[in-house]
Design an enzyme around this catalytic site. Structure first.
Site, PDB file in Angstrom:
ATOM      1  N   GLY A  37      -3.776  -2.744  -0.338  1.00  0.00           N
ATOM      2  CA  GLY A  37      -2.678  -3.307  -0.670  1.00  0.00           C
ATOM      3  C   GLY A  37      -1.375  -2.446  -0.796  1.00  0.00           C
ATOM      4  O   GLY A  37      -1.425  -1.353  -0.025  1.00  0.00           O
ATOM      5  N   SER A  38      -0.599  -2.633  -1.559  1.00  0.00           N
ATOM      6  CA  SER A  38       0.564  -1.705  -1.529  1.00  0.00           C
ATOM      7  C   SER A  38       0.279  -0.400  -2.101  1.00  0.00           C
ATOM      8  O   SER A  38       1.265   0.441  -2.162  1.00  0.00           O
ATOM      9  CB  SER A  38       1.618  -2.418  -2.732  1.00  0.00           C
ATOM     10  OG  SER A  38       2.081  -3.633  -2.254  1.00  0.00           O
ATOM     11  N   THR A  39      -0.875  -0.101  -2.846  1.00  0.00           N
ATOM     12  CA  THR A  39      -0.991   1.318  -3.278  1.00  0.00           C
ATOM     13  C   THR A  39      -1.060   2.162  -2.002  1.00  0.00           C
ATOM     14  O   THR A  39      -1.106   3.379  -2.087  1.00  0.00           O
ATOM     15  CB  THR A  39      -2.439   1.185  -3.896  1.00  0.00           C
ATOM     16  OG1 THR A  39      -3.530   0.984  -3.156  1.00  0.00           O
ATOM     17  CG2 THR A  39      -2.185   0.685  -5.059  1.00  0.00           C
ATOM     18  N   PHE A  40      -1.133   1.548  -0.784  1.00  0.00           N
ATOM     19  CA  PHE A  40      -1.140   2.316   0.368  1.00  0.00           C
ATOM     20  C   PHE A  40       0.137   2.796   0.905  1.00  0.00           C
ATOM     21  O   PHE A  40       0.225   3.601   1.880  1.00  0.00           O
ATOM     22  CB  PHE A  40      -1.688   1.524   1.538  1.00  0.00           C
ATOM     23  CG  PHE A  40      -2.094   2.369   2.570  1.00  0.00           C
ATOM     24  CD1 PHE A  40      -3.248   3.159   2.961  1.00  0.00           C
ATOM     25  CD2 PHE A  40      -1.708   1.932   3.999  1.00  0.00           C
ATOM     26  CE1 PHE A  40      -3.456   3.775   4.010  1.00  0.00           C
ATOM     27  CE2 PHE A  40      -1.866   2.784   5.249  1.00  0.00           C
ATOM     28  CZ  PHE A  40      -2.868   3.576   4.977  1.00  0.00           C
TER      29      PHE A  40
END
Lengths: 383, 625
Positions: free
Chosen positions: B320-323
């Site tokens: 998700g957005s942690t990427f």
């Protein structure tokens, strides 16, 4: 008056007889028995009980028997030789019958205080009977084959009975010791050759008469490594014990094979193995030397005897003794099949001990009465 | 005449007696010869055979090494295992003894049948196990009744015990009976009842923990009874294995996660030491040593929350957005975007006929890189990803440890997936679709990572681009099976522009510490231990166009299996980073609402404890000085 009687019949007084007894021979036998006591102590891990103490009592009794037998006049033994033989034969038949009626093979008659083995009695009686038979025979008579039929039957009948018990070892000993007497009596060599050839020819027939376990023993002897955990086990373990003893042995009471029970029957048939394991070849040779000395005594006594009966009895008993020694040691060293013959004067056991001491008593009687001349028909009839 | 005959006979006798004597002597000589052959020539051979007969070599199993946490708190120990044995030759009647014994410890008919069988198979002096794992109470009752129980004895063995039960079970693993394919020729493995490590560090460090078996040379008699011990080599006890795990933190984290199906990994960004690795739900490794019942096994395997799986290394989730840090750094490195350059977010982006939505329905307006990370604007990262291209994103992701196993010293680690054109062509046999680049840009699509990889990525950002590698054991296993201290960490740099990494860190700082950041509410307020992080919410279902029109369903309205995964990665302290954390809550909902508070609490606890410990050490140092 007794003196007068003695004059008429040149008989010795008891005191004289005691003077004539070979005490050194008794000492020699005691030394052999002493080795036996030591080994029995070792077999019991340093304890006199249960074996050594009882063996000492038996030897003590044996020495008594030997002295008594030795002091009895040789002519009396000759006179009753056939009677003894007949009694022994009857006993043999009796055990045979009881063995058939009872359960399995029984070789002894329980007299309460001692178990009487008729086959042992026969070993001595046969020597006596054959000695008496050949005592009266000159070389010409011995040379006649017909003359040999009776003594042959005297040998073969008990041998067959003993073999049927089944006791291969005793049967072989009866035949071989008798063979010795036949030989000494002057039977021609070719006759032995004929009997020997006939026996060899009879082996296939005899094979069928052997019990399964006896066949097994012979087969095992021929190739012991084949079956190391079965019948070959005893021979293998005995050889290992002997070999690992080396020249000087593992030390008294330190035989691993014996004390960890790898060795079967260490206090009876395989006691020589234990001795050789613990005391090494040196110990074994020492014992063999003692035995050789016993044999030398036997031969010397025979040579000193002035009667054919005495000579034959002395060497008959000596040869029986030799057979005990040889068969036992050869057996534990894997030279011949396991036949269950004890090591004389050493193996734990009463009957063999008493038989031998009785036999040595006869030898002693021959020695004590070495100068007594006996007529052809025996007894007191001649000078 | 008679005399002559007698003389003849006498001569014959003398001659023949001499021959007989000679023959006897000759035969006795063969005995001597045989004796010489056996006792002198072949003596050494038979001496060896005699020793083989009497000497038996028994293996002594070494005690297995303990496993302790970084502060020396035991996690895996050896417990005395009391067994009751029966020696049949010492019983008056085996039947009666067993009957008396069954009044103290219950014995089933099966047990009895097994005991009778064992007794029949073995020699009468060999002890046969009646029951294992006796309680101390049983033991004392048997001892008290010993006079009435002839032939019964108590034996003490060692068995593996995990005092913390499920806590840390995934790291420890468990030991179990040796199976056929485990046999390596080490005779220890063939000992009845021997256990080897089957999972976790018990498996990885099994050789070191196992130690070297000892031997005892005993003298046995012909029937195998032991007479005495001749010599003894105690072998080597298994080495103690210290882990990098902090048990207090591990316990705190497990409690904090509660009933969630989740993973938390905390690691030291410089050394790679993993301080916390919690995967919930967990299992009790003691059950494996004891032997699982069929229904227990079914429960463990059939559980949808996968208690046996170490989610930290074997759970694979879209990041998700942690990427988004990866995408940002890829963009900066490629020079396709500058930090200041703005992208307009109307709430969606079109590519061809497809429309890609931002999580914020109305859009973020004009967004630069800082704002993109801070608000986790999807459209901004669609655009950056589109400009960079999938292959350069993949390259950056791989440098930060994704798409391949991290090499942590635990078995069963999975590699995740970092897709690229080549990857898709080789695994799916299809060409890359440009839209997939966009989806990949916000950490969705084919992309899969493990929680450990997320923590590692964060660590490598926080340490300024050093290729740190995680581990859980303080020692390492040398080639000869011994435990050796780990060499001082010396990791190579990642070859990522410093400015790009600094940008990623600034963005993460904004997420947690600037008002409006997606995790501002979950920030650590204590200035000294502030964290920087990034939220992530990984969608596990496809949202249809129709659903978008009628209104996207809230997570509460969905079945558990269809809810979003909540993710959060962070490092702390913000100004001098030391710890990296990743939190993944399966189907937990939003990253900011669910995962970030967990990370906050755990990182606070980690740093508080460190502060306390430092103070304590200072105090001890000053009193000593």
């Amino acid at each position: 008056m007794r003196r007068g009687g003695a004059f008429r019949r040149p008989e010795m007084l008891l005191r004289e007889k005691l003077w004539h007894v070979s005490w050194s021979f008794i000492l020699l036998l005691s030394m052999v028995a002493g080795v036996g006591f030591l080994m029995l102590v070792s077999a019991a891990n340093g304890n006199v009980d249960p074996w050594a103490s009882r063996q000492m009592v038996r030897f003590g009794v044996g020495v008594g028997v030997m002295l008594v037998v030795g002091l009895v006049d040789i002519r009396i033994w000759m006179k009753h030789a056939y009677a003894l033989y007949v009694i022994a034969a009857i006993l043999l038949v009796l055990v045979e019958l009881r063995g058939t009626i009872g359960m399995g093979a029984q070789r002894w008659i329980d007299l309460g205080f001692v178990q009487l083995q008729p086959s042992e009695v026969m070993k001595i009686s046969l020597v006596l009977a054959l000695a008496r038979y050949f005592h009266g025979a000159n070389l010409q008579e011995v040379g006649r084959p017909v003359f040999l039929i009776v003594p042959l039957l005297m040998v073969l009948a008990p041998a067959a009975l003993v073999l049927k018990q089944p006791d291969l070892g005793t049967a072989i000993m009866l035949i071989l010791s008798s063979g010795g007497i036949f030989w000494l009596a002057g039977v021609r060599i070719w006759k032995f050759a004929v009997v020997f050839s006939a026996s060899v020819a009879a082996i296939p027939v005899a094979w069928n008469f052997l019990r399964e376990y006896q066949k097994q023993r012979v087969l095992t002897f021929l190739n012991p490594e084949n079956d190391p955990l079965g019948s070959g086990y005893h021979i293998m373990q005995s050889k290992i014990a002997l070999g690992s003893g080396g020249l000087f042995g593992k030390g008294f009471m330190l035989g691993t094979q014996s004390h960890l029970n790898f060795l079967p029957e260490k206090q009876t048939d395989f006691i020589f193995t234990m001795l050789a394991e613990e005391l090494g070849m040196v110990g074994g040779l020492a014992l063999l030397s003692l035995y050789t000395l016993v044999l030398i005594y036997g031969f010397a006594i025979a040579y000193r005897s002035r009667s054919q009966f005495g000579r034959l009895v002395a060497l008959g008993v000596t040869t029986t003794f030799f057979l005990y020694v040889f068969i036992n040691i050869a057996m534990v060293m894997g030279l011949i099949p396991v036949v269950g013959v004890p090591l004389p004067l050493i193996s734990y056991g009463g009957t063999a001990m008493l038989t031998l001491m009785f036999g040595f008593g006869l030898v002693m009687s021959v020695y004590v009465h070495r100068d007594v001349q006996i007529g052809r028909r025996g007894a007191w009839d001649s000078g | 005449m008679s005399n002559n005959r007698d003389n003849d006979r006498s001569k014959v006798f003398s001659r023949r007696a001499a021959l007989l004597g000679g023959a006897q002597l000759a035969l006795l000589s063969t005995l001597v010869g045989r004796m010489y052959y056996l006792q002198v020539v072949e003596s050494s051979k038979y001496a060896m055979l005699a020793d083989e007969n009497r000497i038996s070599i028994r293996l002594l199993p070494p005690p297995r090494g303990r496993i302790v946490d970084r502060n020396g708190v035991p996690m895996a120990v050896n417990q005395l295992n009391y067994r009751v044995l029966v020696i049949s030759e010492q019983t008056s009647s085996l039947e009666a003894t067993l009957k008396a014994l069954s009044e103290i410890v219950p014995l089933s008919d099966n047990d009895r049948a097994r005991i009778q069988r064992d007794v029949r198979r073995r020699r009468s002096f060999v002890p046969v196990t009646v029951r294992e794992n006796l309680t101390w109470e049983d033991v004392s009752r048997i001892e008290v009744n010993a006079p009435d129980l002839p032939g019964v004895m108590i034996d003490v063995g060692q068995s593996r015990h995990y005092p913390l039960e499920s806590l840390g079970a995934h790291i420890l693993g468990y030991v179990a009976a040796v199976s056929e394919q485990d046999l390596t020729g080490d005779p220890l493995l063939e000992l009845p009842g021997f256990r080897i490590g089957k999972a976790g560090v018990e498996r990885i460090y099994d050789l070191g923990l196992r130690g070297k078996g000892g031997t005892s040379q005993v003298e046995v008699n012909a029937v195998g009874r032991v007479i005495r011990e001749l010599s003894r080599d105690d072998g080597e006890p298994g080495a103690e294995l210290p882990l990098t795990i902090d048990l207090d933190l591990q316990e705190y984290t497990a409690q904090r996660l509660g009933e969630e199906s989740a993973s938390v990994v905390v690691m030291d960004i410089h050394t790679g030491e993993v301080l916390v690795m919690v995967s919930t739900p967990s299992f009790d490794p003691n059950a494996f040593n004891r032997g699982l019942r069929a229904d227990e096994w079914k429960d463990l395997v059939g559980n949808a929350r996968a208690p046996l799986t170490n989610k930290s290394i074997a759970g694979q989730y879209p990041p998700g957005s942690t990427f988004k840090m990866i995408v940002a750094m890829a963009g900066l490195e490629a020079g396709v975007i500058s930090p200041e350059q703005r992208v307009f977010c109307p709430g969606h982006m079109s590519l061809g006929t497809a429309r890609f939505h931002c999580w914020k329905k109305g859009g973020h307006g004009a967004v630069d890189m800082m704002a993109g990370l801070k608000h986790s604007c999807d459209v901004y990262f669609y655009e950056v990803a589109r400009r960079v291209g999938i292959d350069r994103v993949a390259d950056m992701a791989k440098r930060f440890g994704m798409g391949e196993v991290t090499g942590i010293d635990l078995p069963g680690e999975r590699s995740g997936i970092v897709p690229s054109r080549k990857w898709k062509q080789t695994t799916l046999g299809q060409p890359w679709h440009p839209g997939e680049t966009l989806v990949n840009g916000i950490g969705q699509g084919f992309l899969l990572t493990t929680p450990l990889q997320l923590a590692l990525m964060t660590a490598r950002i926080a340490n300024g681009g050093i290729a740190v590698v995680p581990h859980v054991a303080r020692d390492r296993l040398s080639a000869d099976g011994h435990m050796k201290p780990r060499p001082a960490p010396d990791f190579p740099p990642l070859q990522v522009p410093k400015a790009a990494i600094a940008m990623a860190r600034r963005g993460m700082n904004a997420v947690t510490n600037e008002p409006g950041g997606t995790a501002f509410n979950a920030r650590i307020k204590d200035e000294a231990i502030r964290m920087s992080g990034k939220t992530g919410t990984a969608q596990v279902r496809r949202i249809t166009a129709r659903e978008r029109e009628t209104g996207v369903k809230k997570n509460d309205e969905l079945p558990w299996k269809e809810r979003d995964h909540a993710l959060f990665v962070a490092y702390a302290p913000e100004d001098a980073p030391r710890y990296a954390i990743s939190v993944v809550v399966e189907h937990g909902g939003g990253g900011s609402a669910v995962a970030a508070p967990i990370a906050r609490d755990v990182l606070t606890e980690v740093q508080r404890r460190e502060q306390a410990r430092a103070k304590l050490a200072e105090k001890a140092g000053s009193t000593r000085g």
